[in-house]
Motif scaffolding. Structure first.
Motif, PDB file in Angstrom:
ATOM      1  N   GLU A 210       0.396  -1.056  -0.030  1.00  0.00           N
ATOM      2  CA  GLU A 210       0.283  -0.024  -0.014  1.00  0.00           C
ATOM      3  C   GLU A 210       0.631   0.862  -0.158  1.00  0.00           C
ATOM      4  O   GLU A 210       0.474   2.563  -0.438  1.00  0.00           O
ATOM      5  CB  GLU A 210      -0.494   0.059   1.382  1.00  0.00           C
ATOM      6  N   LEU A 211       2.186   1.586   0.817  1.00  0.00           N
ATOM      7  CA  LEU A 211       2.797   2.795   0.563  1.00  0.00           C
ATOM      8  C   LEU A 211       3.353   2.464  -0.674  1.00  0.00           C
ATOM      9  O   LEU A 211       4.062   3.710  -0.991  1.00  0.00           O
ATOM     10  CB  LEU A 211       3.624   2.294   1.826  1.00  0.00           C
ATOM     11  N   ASP A 212       4.426   1.458  -0.940  1.00  0.00           N
ATOM     12  CA  ASP A 212       4.328   0.903  -2.788  1.00  0.00           C
ATOM     13  C   ASP A 212       3.394   1.956  -3.523  1.00  0.00           C
ATOM     14  O   ASP A 212       3.794   2.607  -4.664  1.00  0.00           O
ATOM     15  CB  ASP A 212       4.921  -0.322  -3.132  1.00  0.00           C
ATOM     16  N   ILE A 213       2.762   1.289  -3.505  1.00  0.00           N
ATOM     17  CA  ILE A 213       1.386   2.190  -5.014  1.00  0.00           C
ATOM     18  C   ILE A 213       1.306   3.432  -4.102  1.00  0.00           C
ATOM     19  O   ILE A 213       1.168   4.535  -5.630  1.00  0.00           O
ATOM     20  CB  ILE A 213      -0.020   1.206  -3.975  1.00  0.00           C
ATOM     21  N   ARG A 214       1.320   4.145  -3.094  1.00  0.00           N
ATOM     22  CA  ARG A 214       1.145   5.686  -2.683  1.00  0.00           C
ATOM     23  C   ARG A 214       2.091   6.688  -2.701  1.00  0.00           C
ATOM     24  O   ARG A 214       2.363   7.481  -2.719  1.00  0.00           O
ATOM     25  CB  ARG A 214       0.300   5.541  -1.664  1.00  0.00           C
ATOM     26  N   ASP A 215       3.384   5.642  -3.466  1.00  0.00           N
ATOM     27  CA  ASP A 215       4.892   6.226  -3.756  1.00  0.00           C
ATOM     28  C   ASP A 215       5.311   7.045  -2.653  1.00  0.00           C
ATOM     29  O   ASP A 215       6.112   7.781  -2.995  1.00  0.00           O
ATOM     30  CB  ASP A 215       4.539   7.212  -5.151  1.00  0.00           C
ATOM     31  N   GLN A 216       5.329   6.382  -1.845  1.00  0.00           N
ATOM     32  CA  GLN A 216       6.364   6.483  -0.667  1.00  0.00           C
ATOM     33  C   GLN A 216       7.416   5.405  -0.348  1.00  0.00           C
ATOM     34  O   GLN A 216       7.603   4.922  -0.935  1.00  0.00           O
ATOM     35  CB  GLN A 216       4.773   6.697   1.247  1.00  0.00           C
ATOM     36  N   ASP A 217       7.896   6.515   0.380  1.00  0.00           N
ATOM     37  CA  ASP A 217       9.632   6.299   0.204  1.00  0.00           C
ATOM     38  C   ASP A 217       9.974   4.343   1.372  1.00  0.00           C
ATOM     39  O   ASP A 217       9.250   4.787   2.571  1.00  0.00           O
ATOM     40  CB  ASP A 217      10.749   7.436   1.250  1.00  0.00           C
TER      41      ASP A 217
END
Length: 76
Positions: free
Chosen positions: A54-61
């Motif tokens: 979910e964090l990766d999908i939202r382009d989070q580090d």
């Protein structure tokens, strides 16, 4: 009214999950035939994998959240 969930709050929760996952891995190594220990380890893997995705999908580090790791080799 509930407090807003902050970025630091999310990092703290993920850090706790990672700590508990590492404990579950160690417990599973000590109790190889215990289905509960194995299931606990898998449950932490699943939770962390969902958060990482979910964090990766939202382009989070992912590094910022402590999830720049290979979960499969570390926990599964």
């Amino acid at each position: 009214m509930a407090d807003a969930l902050t970025r630091d709050g999310i990092k703290y929760m993920i850090a706790r999950l990672l700590e508990n996952a590492n404990e579950a891995v160690e417990e599973s190594k000590e109790n190889k035939d215990d289905a509960y220990c194995a299931g606990r380890k898998v449950a932490y893997y699943e939770m962390l994998d969902i958060l990482k995705t979910e964090l990766d999908i939202r382009d989070q580090d992912l590094k910022e959240f402590g999830l720049d790791i290979d979960l499969e080799n570390k926990i599964a």
